[in-house]
Design an enzyme around this catalytic site. Structure first.
Site, PDB file in Angstrom:
ATOM      1  N   CYS A   2      37.940  25.286 -30.162  1.00  0.00           N
ATOM      2  CA  CYS A   2      38.819  24.951 -29.046  1.00  0.00           C
ATOM      3  C   CYS A   2      39.948  25.973 -29.051  1.00  0.00           C
ATOM      4  O   CYS A   2      40.821  25.921 -29.914  1.00  0.00           O
ATOM      5  CB  CYS A   2      39.373  23.534 -29.176  1.00  0.00           C
ATOM      6  SG  CYS A   2      40.503  23.073 -27.831  1.00  0.00           S
ATOM      7  N   GLU A 102      36.178  25.983 -22.027  1.00  0.00           N
ATOM      8  CA  GLU A 102      35.114  26.625 -22.781  1.00  0.00           C
ATOM      9  C   GLU A 102      34.419  27.615 -21.859  1.00  0.00           C
ATOM     10  O   GLU A 102      34.439  27.458 -20.636  1.00  0.00           O
ATOM     11  CB  GLU A 102      34.132  25.582 -23.320  1.00  0.00           C
ATOM     12  CG  GLU A 102      33.193  26.103 -24.380  1.00  0.00           C
ATOM     13  CD  GLU A 102      33.916  26.816 -25.514  1.00  0.00           C
ATOM     14  OE1 GLU A 102      33.879  28.066 -25.525  1.00  0.00           O
ATOM     15  OE2 GLU A 102      34.520  26.131 -26.359  1.00  0.00           O
TER      16      GLU A 102
END
Length: 228
Positions: A2, A102
């Protein structure tokens, strides 16, 4: 991993996380590693929000150097890796967010995608914090715990941040809870039906771009449409 996330509606945090106090925070649409980010901790007086450097600096480190290697902690080894072992036992926190990003490769180009809850509400990323003490004073820093991706996220990446369920906030934040085996059970992939996603502009790639356009959809999601 992340490596970018958003906190677009900080005004919603007080109610979502039962905070005793709520410092004024601006909306942020492209939060990047090594920046100061909001974390939520608990003590006998309740839950409090403060800021911490994103990239954990262990208390035992010789210098306050923090690169990208400690922005995330793997759920599988969070209780054994030296940088994270003690914070996992004693210094757990929530990192509030209402979206994370992402990248997915399509046609040779990596396209960023925004992932959030279907209802748009803020959610709790499982985090750790620590304090490094040096000649120039103290530095509070943090990391985001990541786990294997659920089926929804595997279309984008094989890892995802741990998103805690609201009923688990108290157990995770309790500084007197040292039952690491039980705590590790919370570090599971989020249910797939919590999440939605859409592609966003590649301007997100540059952390100097921080406006709301970073989180705006730039067309329909090929992933969602095709069910890949």
């Amino acid at each position: 991993m992340c490596g970018r996330f958003a906190l677009k509606n900080p005004q919603a945090l007080a109610a979502a996380f039962d905070l005793n106090d709520m410092p004024g925070l601006p909306p942020r649409y492209n939060i990047a590693p090594t920046q100061d980010i909001a974390i939520i901790r608990a003590d006998p007086g309740g839950r409090h929000l403060s800021l911490a450097h994103w990239g954990l600096i262990p208390a035992w480190a010789k210098a306050a150097d923090s690169g990208y290697s400690t922005i995330n902690a793997r759920a599988e080894t969070v209780d054994t890796k030296p940088s994270f072992r003690a914070p996992f036992k004693r210094h757990r926190c929530i990192i509030p967010a209402d979206g994370f990003y992402e990248w997915h490769e399509a046609g040779g180009i990596k396209i960023p995608h925004h992932i959030g809850r279907k209802d748009g509400a803020p959610f709790a990323l499982a985090g750790l914090w620590d304090v490094w003490k040096g000649p120039q004073g103290e530095v509070t820093s943090c990391t985001i715990i990541v786990t294997e991706a659920n089926a929804f996220m595997k279309r984008l990446h094989d890892r995802m941040p741990v998103i805690l369920a609201p009923e688990d906030y108290a157990r995770w934040l309790d500084p007197d809870n040292h039952d690491t085996a039980s705590l590790k059970q919370l570090l599971a992939p989020a249910p797939e039906d919590w999440l939605t996603e859409w592609p966003v502009s590649r301007t997100l790639n540059n952390p100097r771009h921080e406006g709301p356009e970073c989180a705006e959809a730039v067309g329909n999601s090929q992933l969602t449409r095709d069910g890949e």
